[in-house]
Design a protein around this motif. Structure first.
Motif, PDB file in Angstrom:
ATOM      1  N   ILE A 104       0.814  -1.137   0.079  1.00 42.70           N
ATOM      2  CA  ILE A 104       0.201   0.119   0.074  1.00 42.70           C
ATOM      3  C   ILE A 104       0.913   1.245  -0.096  1.00 42.70           C
ATOM      4  CG2 ILE A 104      -1.795   1.396   1.320  1.00 42.70           C
ATOM      5  CD1 ILE A 104      -2.573  -1.401   2.359  1.00 42.70           C
ATOM      6  N   LEU A 105       0.760   2.126  -0.878  1.00 41.98           N
ATOM      7  CA  LEU A 105       1.570   3.471  -0.898  1.00 41.98           C
ATOM      8  C   LEU A 105       0.609   4.411  -0.155  1.00 41.98           C
ATOM      9  CD1 LEU A 105       3.725   4.740  -2.428  1.00 41.98           C
ATOM     10  CD2 LEU A 105       2.277   5.788  -4.083  1.00 41.98           C
ATOM     11  N   PRO A 106       1.083   4.893   1.082  1.00 44.64           N
ATOM     12  CA  PRO A 106       0.280   5.696   2.011  1.00 44.64           C
ATOM     13  C   PRO A 106       0.210   6.857   1.342  1.00 44.64           C
ATOM     14  CG  PRO A 106       2.633   5.032   2.808  1.00 44.64           C
ATOM     15  CD  PRO A 106       2.555   4.483   1.526  1.00 44.64           C
ATOM     16  N   SER A 107      -1.029   7.389   1.707  1.00 38.61           N
ATOM     17  CA  SER A 107      -1.442   8.659   0.784  1.00 38.61           C
ATOM     18  C   SER A 107      -0.614   9.800   1.453  1.00 38.61           C
ATOM     19  CB  SER A 107      -2.994   8.975   1.053  1.00 38.61           C
ATOM     20  OG  SER A 107      -3.209   9.422   2.311  1.00 38.61           O
ATOM     21  N   VAL A 108      -0.003   9.712   2.574  1.00 36.49           N
ATOM     22  CA  VAL A 108       0.718  10.897   3.078  1.00 36.49           C
ATOM     23  C   VAL A 108       1.974  11.000   2.210  1.00 36.49           C
ATOM     24  CG1 VAL A 108       2.119  11.756   4.962  1.00 36.49           C
ATOM     25  CG2 VAL A 108       0.031  10.667   5.473  1.00 36.49           C
ATOM     26  N   ALA A 109       2.425   9.750   1.944  1.00 37.89           N
ATOM     27  CA  ALA A 109       3.659   9.915   1.081  1.00 37.89           C
ATOM     28  C   ALA A 109       3.109  10.519  -0.356  1.00 37.89           C
ATOM     29  CB  ALA A 109       4.089   8.329   0.975  1.00 37.89           C
ATOM     30  N   LEU A 110       2.247   9.880  -0.896  1.00 36.54           N
ATOM     31  CA  LEU A 110       1.890  10.180  -2.100  1.00 36.54           C
ATOM     32  C   LEU A 110       1.610  11.523  -2.244  1.00 36.54           C
ATOM     33  CD1 LEU A 110       1.128   8.975  -5.076  1.00 36.54           C
ATOM     34  CD2 LEU A 110      -1.296   9.066  -4.082  1.00 36.54           C
ATOM     35  N   PHE A 111       0.830  12.179  -1.279  1.00 38.23           N
ATOM     36  CA  PHE A 111       0.253  13.513  -1.270  1.00 38.23           C
ATOM     37  C   PHE A 111       1.674  14.624  -1.116  1.00 38.23           C
ATOM     38  CE2 PHE A 111      -4.058  14.512  -1.375  1.00 38.23           C
ATOM     39  CZ  PHE A 111      -4.695  13.465  -1.800  1.00 38.23           C
ATOM     40  N   SER A 112       2.473  14.153  -0.162  1.00 36.95           N
ATOM     41  CA  SER A 112       3.789  14.889  -0.064  1.00 36.95           C
ATOM     42  C   SER A 112       4.509  15.048  -1.364  1.00 36.95           C
ATOM     43  CB  SER A 112       4.480  14.516   1.266  1.00 36.95           C
ATOM     44  OG  SER A 112       4.919  13.396   0.911  1.00 36.95           O
ATOM     45  N   PHE A 113       4.646  13.915  -1.880  1.00 37.14           N
ATOM     46  CA  PHE A 113       5.449  13.887  -3.191  1.00 37.14           C
ATOM     47  C   PHE A 113       4.700  14.847  -4.066  1.00 37.14           C
ATOM     48  CE2 PHE A 113       6.542  12.042  -7.369  1.00 37.14           C
ATOM     49  CZ  PHE A 113       7.793  12.227  -7.287  1.00 37.14           C
ATOM     50  N   LEU A 114       3.280  14.716  -4.224  1.00 34.34           N
ATOM     51  CA  LEU A 114       2.734  15.595  -5.448  1.00 34.34           C
ATOM     52  C   LEU A 114       2.785  16.989  -4.935  1.00 34.34           C
ATOM     53  CD1 LEU A 114      -0.731  13.585  -5.979  1.00 34.34           C
ATOM     54  CD2 LEU A 114       1.179  13.757  -7.321  1.00 34.34           C
ATOM     55  N   GLY A 115       2.692  17.165  -3.451  1.00 37.01           N
ATOM     56  CA  GLY A 115       2.818  18.790  -3.274  1.00 37.01           C
ATOM     57  C   GLY A 115       4.452  19.331  -3.660  1.00 37.01           C
ATOM     58  N   ALA A 116       5.409  18.219  -3.331  1.00 40.39           N
ATOM     59  CA  ALA A 116       6.644  18.987  -3.664  1.00 40.39           C
ATOM     60  C   ALA A 116       6.943  18.941  -5.140  1.00 40.39           C
ATOM     61  CB  ALA A 116       7.744  17.617  -3.258  1.00 40.39           C
ATOM     62  N   LEU A 117       6.141  18.289  -5.958  1.00 42.85           N
ATOM     63  CA  LEU A 117       6.201  18.371  -7.350  1.00 42.85           C
ATOM     64  C   LEU A 117       5.574  19.492  -7.788  1.00 42.85           C
ATOM     65  CD1 LEU A 117       7.324  16.039  -9.378  1.00 42.85           C
ATOM     66  CD2 LEU A 117       4.973  15.505  -9.709  1.00 42.85           C
ATOM     67  N   LEU A 118       4.429  19.786  -7.200  1.00 39.62           N
ATOM     68  CA  LEU A 118       3.683  21.004  -7.657  1.00 39.62           C
ATOM     69  C   LEU A 118       4.450  22.334  -7.399  1.00 39.62           C
ATOM     70  CD1 LEU A 118       0.779  21.816  -8.697  1.00 39.62           C
ATOM     71  CD2 LEU A 118       0.232  22.468  -6.500  1.00 39.62           C
ATOM     72  N   ALA A 119       4.866  22.340  -6.220  1.00 39.45           N
ATOM     73  CA  ALA A 119       5.806  23.635  -5.350  1.00 39.45           C
ATOM     74  C   ALA A 119       6.917  23.605  -6.547  1.00 39.45           C
ATOM     75  CB  ALA A 119       6.205  23.353  -4.323  1.00 39.45           C
ATOM     76  N   SER A 120       7.872  22.823  -6.551  1.00 39.16           N
ATOM     77  CA  SER A 120       8.943  22.692  -7.502  1.00 39.16           C
ATOM     78  C   SER A 120       8.655  23.103  -8.971  1.00 39.16           C
ATOM     79  CB  SER A 120       9.989  21.798  -7.406  1.00 39.16           C
ATOM     80  OG  SER A 120       9.730  20.930  -6.261  1.00 39.16           O
ATOM     81  N   GLY A 121       7.481  22.626  -9.307  1.00 37.24           N
ATOM     82  CA  GLY A 121       6.930  22.539 -10.909  1.00 37.24           C
ATOM     83  C   GLY A 121       6.876  24.117 -11.163  1.00 37.24           C
ATOM     84  N   LEU A 122       6.319  25.033 -10.036  1.00 37.99           N
ATOM     85  CA  LEU A 122       5.885  26.406 -10.291  1.00 37.99           C
ATOM     86  C   LEU A 122       7.454  27.170 -10.356  1.00 37.99           C
ATOM     87  CD1 LEU A 122       2.999  26.707  -7.852  1.00 37.99           C
ATOM     88  CD2 LEU A 122       2.839  26.926 -10.377  1.00 37.99           C
ATOM     89  N   VAL A 123       8.119  26.624  -9.441  1.00 38.05           N
ATOM     90  CA  VAL A 123       9.681  27.454  -9.470  1.00 38.05           C
ATOM     91  C   VAL A 123      10.485  27.055 -10.403  1.00 38.05           C
ATOM     92  CG1 VAL A 123      11.647  27.592  -8.335  1.00 38.05           C
ATOM     93  CG2 VAL A 123       9.582  27.414  -6.918  1.00 38.05           C
ATOM     94  N   VAL A 124      10.246  25.660 -11.339  1.00 39.97           N
ATOM     95  CA  VAL A 124      10.899  25.402 -12.406  1.00 39.97           C
ATOM     96  C   VAL A 124      10.239  26.260 -13.658  1.00 39.97           C
ATOM     97  CG1 VAL A 124      11.450  23.692 -14.300  1.00 39.97           C
ATOM     98  CG2 VAL A 124      11.550  23.032 -11.766  1.00 39.97           C
TER      99      VAL A 124
END
Lengths: 320, 292
Positions: A104-124
């Motif tokens: 099971i991929l815990p949703s905390v892990a999934l969400f925090s990864f997506l959050g990091a992706l989104l934030a960095s995506g904006l900066v990129v």
């Protein structure tokens, strides 16, 4: 000479900290020692080395890229995005995604990864604009950090007590107790991040001489910039998803290395990876063993040990 | 290809900082770019180095358009020495000079050996392992010229190398450049306020001709041009021995020719005021370079 010395000491440090971490107090659990060793300690030490190495090498790359000694993944919004994602998932109370019958991929892990992706995506996106300056990228990162922080505060204000407790636990950072399957899942992005940053050390280190100069000697600065941000997002997103935002490692380790060994910027990257791995492994040992039967989040110890180290290193520094 | 590459600027503009510049630099020549502050000299050089792209017009390197080349390809032809480089204080000269060889695929150990050789050639191999924050302005300039040459590009773009330096430092800097140009048959595009330093580049000067042997200069390169820029526009481009040059220099700076070009290359009392007042130490960290 100085290269061999710093690498040699680093390798020795890593072997010793991994060995200590694996064997500490193992005899106390006599009948279970084999199970504890293979099922609990080996994956955990492995994750500690990998996450510590990743966070430090990302920190070093950011310090060189932004020509700013304060730059860390927290400065460009990656950590804030991960924190916000994790908090959102805790507040929503989702458990996770079933990848296979056993995993099971815990949703905390999934969400925090997506959050990091989104934030960095904006900066990129800001970094990709033609003619974008490094300080603009840094400012964009700070804006995103502030915005995520405000959102997180909002969630905190309406969250129930359980969510608050879980999120404050998560925010301190803790190396997870993972099975081998999840370790394997994490190795790819973390390993890729380290490999990218160390593999491109020549391009990255040229930023220490100024971005224009880097460009004039043949470095494709825009590509390098985006590559660093993507690698950082992968590495910090994954480690944040697994272990939470472990404080200070990315800031401390490169600075301590710089002040101890005075390496060239290109050598700083692999050295940070080496020493960061050992540093997190050792602090995690403390976090596990300092209070019997109770684990303290490792983030507490990275800050508790690292911050005074950095303080004294700065205070004792010889100026020319 | 590397030695016979012509750099051509065709009707180039960059917003309001440069307007309709038309220039051509033949291989092996020396070009001295002069002009008052804010004339666009540094911008021109940055554009030639490929750091800034023209908003209009094209720059050609041989038959290829500069903007179409990758950074690596550009670095194979053009090597740039910024006026005020941004350097972190704890860098070592050996690392800077070996980093300048980025375009050349080689092992770190080889790059460092070559770096030491280039530091040796500019007379500062003893500084290889010193923090650059502890170097004097003249020493730093030698390290940077070593880095400029270590890139092994045929065209050198040098932005006011004598700035911030005392007369001796200026003399040594110009002589190093002259040596590089003549031994390596390179093209030199140089921004300088001080034409009196031109004889140090090995350029025969009508007033300094008799003393040239004392400077130990080899033969003169075939073509030396003076390019005058003012208010983002090209005012003139003349051979250094052109009879109309003195008049054009006077127009450019609004100063009498005698104060622009005197017999001695080392006469501090004749320095242009701009040279002597801009005596800040080379910026190392924390400050942005100015434009113009």
């Amino acid at each position: 000479m100085r290269e061999y010395f710093s690498t040699g000491v680093g390798v020795a440090f890593m072997v010793i900290s991994a060995w200590l971490s694996l064997h500490w107090d193992l005899q106390a659990h006599s009948e279970l020692s084999e199970f504890i060793f293979w099922q609990m300690r080996v994956p955990r030490v492995f994750m500690g080395l990998l996450i510590g190495g990743t966070l430090s090498v990302v920190g070093a790359a950011f310090q060189i890229l932004f020509q700013n000694p304060l730059a860390t993944p927290s400065t460009v919004g990656t950590t804030a995005g991960a924190t916000l994602g994790a908090l959102a998932s805790l507040a929503l109370g989702w458990s996770g995604v079933q990848l296979s019958s056993a995993l099971i991929l815990p949703s905390v892990a999934l969400f925090s990864f997506l959050g990091a992706l989104l934030a960095s995506g904006l900066v990129v996106a800001v970094a990709l604009r033609p003619g974008a300056r490094m300080e603009e990228v840094l400012l964009a990162g700070i804006a995103i950090t502030l915005a995520s922080g405000a959102l997180a505060q909002g969630i905190h204000a309406i969250a129930d007590a359980r969510t608050l407790f879980l999120s404050s636990q998560w925010a301190l950072g803790q190396l997870p107790q993972l099975g081998y399957q999840k370790v394997l899942l994490a190795v790819l992005p973390l390993g890729l991040c380290c490999a990218l940053l160390i593999g491109k050390k020549r391009s990255i280190s040229s930023f220490a001489m100024g971005e224009d100069w880097a460009q004039s000697i043949g470095v494709s600065t825009r590509k390098t910039r985006v590559l660093i941000l993507i690698a950082a997002c992968l590495g910090v997103g994954t480690s944040g998803a697994l272990a939470g935002p472990i404080a200070f490692v990315g800031l401390l380790v490169p600075h301590l290395i710089r002040m101890t060994f005075h390496p060239s910027p290109a050598r700083l990257l692999p050295l940070s990876c080496l020493y960061g791995a050992s540093f997190l492994c050792l602090t995690d040992l403390l976090a596990r063993e300092v209070i019997d039967g109770r684990e303290i989040p490792v983030g507490v110890f990275t800050a508790l040990i690292g911050a005074p180290l950095l303080f004294f290193a700065v205070a004792r520094r010889q100026h020319f | 290809m590397s030695e016979g590459t012509q750099l051509r600027v065709e009707n180039v503009s960059l917003s309001d900082r440069l307007q309709n510049i038309e220039l051509s630099f033949s291989p092996g020549s020396i070009q001295i770019v002069i002009g008052p502050n804010g004339a666009g000299k540094s911008t021109l050089l940055r554009m030639l180095a490929g750091i800034e792209e023209p908003s209009q017009g094209k720059i050609y390197l041989g038959k290829k358009c500069l903007t179409k080349l990758s950074s690596l390809e550009k670095a194979a032809y053009l090597s740039w020495l910024p006026q005020r480089p941004y350097l972190q204080k704890d860098l070592l000269p050996i690392d800077i000079v070996s980093a300048a060889r980025y375009r050349i695929k080689e092992r770190t150990r080889i790059a460092q050996k070559k770096a030491v050789a280039y530091l040796e050639s500019t007379g500062c191999s003893h500084l290889a392992q010193k923090n650059i924050g502890s170097l004097s302005g003249g020493e730093l300039q030698r390290v940077q010229i070593a880095a400029l040459l270590a890139q092994e590009a045929p065209i050198l773009l040098v932005d006011e190398p004598g700035n911030h330096l005392d007369p001796l430092g200026q003399k040594q800097t110009y002589e190093l450049l002259a040596k590089a140009v003549q031994q390596g048959s390179k093209t030199l595009i140089l921004i300088s306020h001080d034409l009196r330093l031109a004889p140090l580049l090995g350029i025969p000067d009508e007033t300094a001709e008799n003393t040239s042997t004392s400077l130990g200069k080899p033969s003169c390169p075939k073509e030396v041009n003076v390019i005058g820029l003012k208010n983002a526009r090209l005012e003139f481009c003349e051979r250094i021995d052109a009879p109309q040059l003195p008049q054009q220099l006077e127009n450019l700076y609004q100063l009498p020719y005698s104060s622009l070009k005197s017999s001695s290359p080392l006469a501090p009392q004749f320095m242009l005021t701009e040279q002597s007042t801009a005596s800040a130490s080379p910026e190392v960290i924390g400050e942005r370079k100015g434009e113009g």
